[in-house]
Design a protein around this motif. Structure first.
Motif, PDB file in Angstrom:
ATOM      1  N   LEU A  43      -9.677   7.818 -51.739  1.00 28.49           N
ATOM      2  CA  LEU A  43      -8.562   8.350 -50.888  1.00 28.49           C
ATOM      3  C   LEU A  43      -8.306   9.994 -51.270  1.00 28.49           C
ATOM      4  O   LEU A  43      -8.149  10.614 -50.077  1.00 28.49           O
ATOM      5  CB  LEU A  43      -7.161   7.622 -51.707  1.00 28.49           C
ATOM      6  CG  LEU A  43      -6.908   6.412 -51.021  1.00 28.49           C
ATOM      7  CD1 LEU A  43      -5.777   6.041 -51.712  1.00 28.49           C
ATOM      8  CD2 LEU A  43      -6.539   6.706 -49.775  1.00 28.49           C
ATOM      9  N   LYS A  44      -8.861  10.436 -52.454  1.00 30.75           N
ATOM     10  CA  LYS A  44      -9.072  12.141 -52.341  1.00 30.75           C
ATOM     11  C   LYS A  44     -10.050  12.550 -51.143  1.00 30.75           C
ATOM     12  O   LYS A  44      -9.563  13.493 -50.685  1.00 30.75           O
ATOM     13  CB  LYS A  44      -9.508  12.363 -53.919  1.00 30.75           C
ATOM     14  CG  LYS A  44      -9.807  13.829 -54.015  1.00 30.75           C
ATOM     15  CD  LYS A  44     -10.505  13.861 -55.581  1.00 30.75           C
ATOM     16  CE  LYS A  44     -11.858  14.640 -55.385  1.00 30.75           C
ATOM     17  NZ  LYS A  44     -12.293  14.930 -56.771  1.00 30.75           N
ATOM     18  N   HIS A  45     -11.021  11.722 -50.948  1.00 28.87           N
ATOM     19  CA  HIS A  45     -12.092  12.258 -50.114  1.00 28.87           C
ATOM     20  C   HIS A  45     -11.639  12.122 -48.653  1.00 28.87           C
ATOM     21  O   HIS A  45     -11.951  12.889 -47.858  1.00 28.87           O
ATOM     22  CB  HIS A  45     -13.512  11.865 -50.246  1.00 28.87           C
ATOM     23  CG  HIS A  45     -13.801  12.231 -51.794  1.00 28.87           C
ATOM     24  ND1 HIS A  45     -14.286  13.785 -51.860  1.00 28.87           N
ATOM     25  CD2 HIS A  45     -14.084  11.469 -52.788  1.00 28.87           C
ATOM     26  CE1 HIS A  45     -14.480  13.994 -53.271  1.00 28.87           C
ATOM     27  NE2 HIS A  45     -14.780  12.785 -53.592  1.00 28.87           N
ATOM     28  N   LEU A  46     -10.812  10.929 -48.427  1.00 27.08           N
ATOM     29  CA  LEU A  46     -10.248  10.926 -47.114  1.00 27.08           C
ATOM     30  C   LEU A  46      -9.147  11.542 -46.748  1.00 27.08           C
ATOM     31  O   LEU A  46      -9.271  12.041 -45.691  1.00 27.08           O
ATOM     32  CB  LEU A  46      -9.900   9.183 -47.028  1.00 27.08           C
ATOM     33  CG  LEU A  46     -10.977   8.149 -47.319  1.00 27.08           C
ATOM     34  CD1 LEU A  46     -10.512   6.875 -47.060  1.00 27.08           C
ATOM     35  CD2 LEU A  46     -12.255   8.222 -46.178  1.00 27.08           C
ATOM     36  N   LYS A  47      -8.461  12.034 -47.759  1.00 28.90           N
ATOM     37  CA  LYS A  47      -7.390  13.112 -47.363  1.00 28.90           C
ATOM     38  C   LYS A  47      -7.878  14.429 -47.035  1.00 28.90           C
ATOM     39  O   LYS A  47      -7.404  14.935 -46.244  1.00 28.90           O
ATOM     40  CB  LYS A  47      -6.377  12.972 -48.655  1.00 28.90           C
ATOM     41  CG  LYS A  47      -5.564  11.808 -48.814  1.00 28.90           C
ATOM     42  CD  LYS A  47      -4.752  11.937 -50.075  1.00 28.90           C
ATOM     43  CE  LYS A  47      -3.737  10.610 -50.158  1.00 28.90           C
ATOM     44  NZ  LYS A  47      -2.886  10.615 -51.331  1.00 28.90           N
ATOM     45  N   THR A  48      -8.983  14.904 -47.659  1.00 33.73           N
ATOM     46  CA  THR A  48      -9.694  15.969 -47.509  1.00 33.73           C
ATOM     47  C   THR A  48     -10.227  16.046 -46.074  1.00 33.73           C
ATOM     48  O   THR A  48     -10.123  16.901 -45.131  1.00 33.73           O
ATOM     49  CB  THR A  48     -10.874  16.307 -48.510  1.00 33.73           C
ATOM     50  OG1 THR A  48     -10.237  16.228 -49.663  1.00 33.73           O
ATOM     51  CG2 THR A  48     -11.530  17.489 -48.101  1.00 33.73           C
ATOM     52  N   LEU A  49     -10.815  14.674 -45.593  1.00 32.26           N
ATOM     53  CA  LEU A  49     -11.419  14.768 -44.237  1.00 32.26           C
ATOM     54  C   LEU A  49     -10.267  14.769 -43.372  1.00 32.26           C
ATOM     55  O   LEU A  49     -10.503  15.372 -42.243  1.00 32.26           O
ATOM     56  CB  LEU A  49     -12.249  13.433 -43.992  1.00 32.26           C
ATOM     57  CG  LEU A  49     -13.379  13.358 -45.150  1.00 32.26           C
ATOM     58  CD1 LEU A  49     -14.064  11.887 -44.940  1.00 32.26           C
ATOM     59  CD2 LEU A  49     -14.405  14.456 -44.583  1.00 32.26           C
ATOM     60  N   VAL A  50      -9.207  14.146 -43.558  1.00 35.12           N
ATOM     61  CA  VAL A  50      -7.874  14.249 -42.805  1.00 35.12           C
ATOM     62  C   VAL A  50      -7.533  15.870 -42.553  1.00 35.12           C
ATOM     63  O   VAL A  50      -7.103  16.209 -41.550  1.00 35.12           O
ATOM     64  CB  VAL A  50      -6.721  13.305 -43.139  1.00 35.12           C
ATOM     65  CG1 VAL A  50      -5.281  13.683 -42.293  1.00 35.12           C
ATOM     66  CG2 VAL A  50      -7.095  11.886 -43.021  1.00 35.12           C
ATOM     67  N   ALA A  51      -7.414  16.370 -43.565  1.00 31.06           N
ATOM     68  CA  ALA A  51      -6.836  17.903 -43.563  1.00 31.06           C
ATOM     69  C   ALA A  51      -7.847  18.668 -42.812  1.00 31.06           C
ATOM     70  O   ALA A  51      -7.330  19.717 -42.208  1.00 31.06           O
ATOM     71  CB  ALA A  51      -6.948  18.246 -45.045  1.00 31.06           C
ATOM     72  N   GLU A  52      -8.998  18.237 -42.788  1.00 29.85           N
ATOM     73  CA  GLU A  52     -10.059  19.199 -42.138  1.00 29.85           C
ATOM     74  C   GLU A  52     -10.190  18.794 -40.714  1.00 29.85           C
ATOM     75  O   GLU A  52     -10.878  19.125 -39.755  1.00 29.85           O
ATOM     76  CB  GLU A  52     -11.494  19.109 -42.629  1.00 29.85           C
ATOM     77  CG  GLU A  52     -11.508  19.932 -44.077  1.00 29.85           C
ATOM     78  CD  GLU A  52     -11.584  21.087 -43.975  1.00 29.85           C
ATOM     79  OE1 GLU A  52     -12.057  21.805 -43.012  1.00 29.85           O
ATOM     80  OE2 GLU A  52     -10.797  21.721 -45.027  1.00 29.85           O
ATOM     81  N   GLY A  53      -9.492  17.663 -40.223  1.00 30.74           N
ATOM     82  CA  GLY A  53      -9.499  17.254 -38.787  1.00 30.74           C
ATOM     83  C   GLY A  53     -10.505  16.485 -38.322  1.00 30.74           C
ATOM     84  O   GLY A  53     -10.748  16.204 -37.263  1.00 30.74           O
ATOM     85  N   LEU A  54     -11.243  15.804 -39.351  1.00 28.66           N
ATOM     86  CA  LEU A  54     -12.427  15.130 -39.130  1.00 28.66           C
ATOM     87  C   LEU A  54     -11.763  13.469 -39.140  1.00 28.66           C
ATOM     88  O   LEU A  54     -12.368  12.703 -38.103  1.00 28.66           O
ATOM     89  CB  LEU A  54     -13.313  14.876 -40.150  1.00 28.66           C
ATOM     90  CG  LEU A  54     -14.201  16.280 -40.442  1.00 28.66           C
ATOM     91  CD1 LEU A  54     -15.077  16.401 -41.589  1.00 28.66           C
ATOM     92  CD2 LEU A  54     -14.662  16.987 -38.972  1.00 28.66           C
ATOM     93  N   LEU A  55     -10.656  13.017 -39.814  1.00 26.57           N
ATOM     94  CA  LEU A  55     -10.096  11.726 -39.595  1.00 26.57           C
ATOM     95  C   LEU A  55      -8.707  11.810 -39.457  1.00 26.57           C
ATOM     96  O   LEU A  55      -8.019  12.809 -39.439  1.00 26.57           O
ATOM     97  CB  LEU A  55     -10.311  10.854 -40.896  1.00 26.57           C
ATOM     98  CG  LEU A  55     -11.729  10.671 -41.489  1.00 26.57           C
ATOM     99  CD1 LEU A  55     -11.697  10.034 -42.982  1.00 26.57           C
ATOM    100  CD2 LEU A  55     -12.694  10.082 -40.682  1.00 26.57           C
TER     101      LEU A  55
END
Length: 165
Positions: A43-55
């Motif tokens: 989840l930590k990494h998925l949230k980062t990917l969301v914040a970066e606009g990838l997910l």
């Protein structure tokens, strides 16, 4: 250069999300289970990917994660920088100016050759990652992987995909 385990998890999750249809999502818990990693770590990494606009993160009973843009517009570099940060892997600390012999700063007017070489390697590494999209990796996997592995990924995605809400 050593990348954290989060990079591998983020790339694999991004790849499996690339197999979804329009509007479909996969829950984070299912991806964590599929790769045998801690849900909170993922989840930590998925949230980062969301914040970066990838997910995108979709709330609700049919919620989960999906790509924020087409898989051919997400590169390996995008994922690596999202997880590891944008700073270069090598950070010159100018240790050549330390130690017991203190010389005037003017002696070190020319840039450090070690730093120049390391930054050149970093540029090449990043350029190679920028040339490879998630779509490229998925296509290579589908074409070259053992058919049992391809079937396993497809079955996983089919089992856990959540339809558009």
């Amino acid at each position: 250069m050593k990348l954290g385990e989060g990079v591998e998890a983020a790339i694999h999750c991004t790849m499996v999300l690339a197999t979804l249809g329009p509007g479909e999502t996969l829950p984070a818990a299912a991806m964590a289970e599929a790769y045998g990693i801690s849900p909170s770590y993922l989840l930590k990494h998925l949230k980062t990917l969301v914040a970066e606009g990838l997910l995108e993160s979709v709330p609700g009973p049919n919620g989960g994660y999906r790509l924020a843009r087409a898989s051919d517009r997400i590169t390996l570099l995008d994922v690596v920088l999202a997880v590891e940060g944008r700073a270069p892997a090598f950070r010159c600390m100018e240790i050549r100016q330390g130690g017991p012999v203190k010389l005037p700063k003017a002696v070190y007017a020319k840039p450090c050759g070690v730093n120049a070489a390391m930054l050149k390697a970093e540029r090449a590494y990043r350029a190679a990652l920028a040339e490879t999209s998630i779509a490229d990796i998925v296509a290579d996997f589908n074409a070259e992987a053992d058919p049992r592995a391809v079937e396993a990924v497809c079955a996983f995605a089919e089992r856990y995909r959540r339809p558009q809400g």
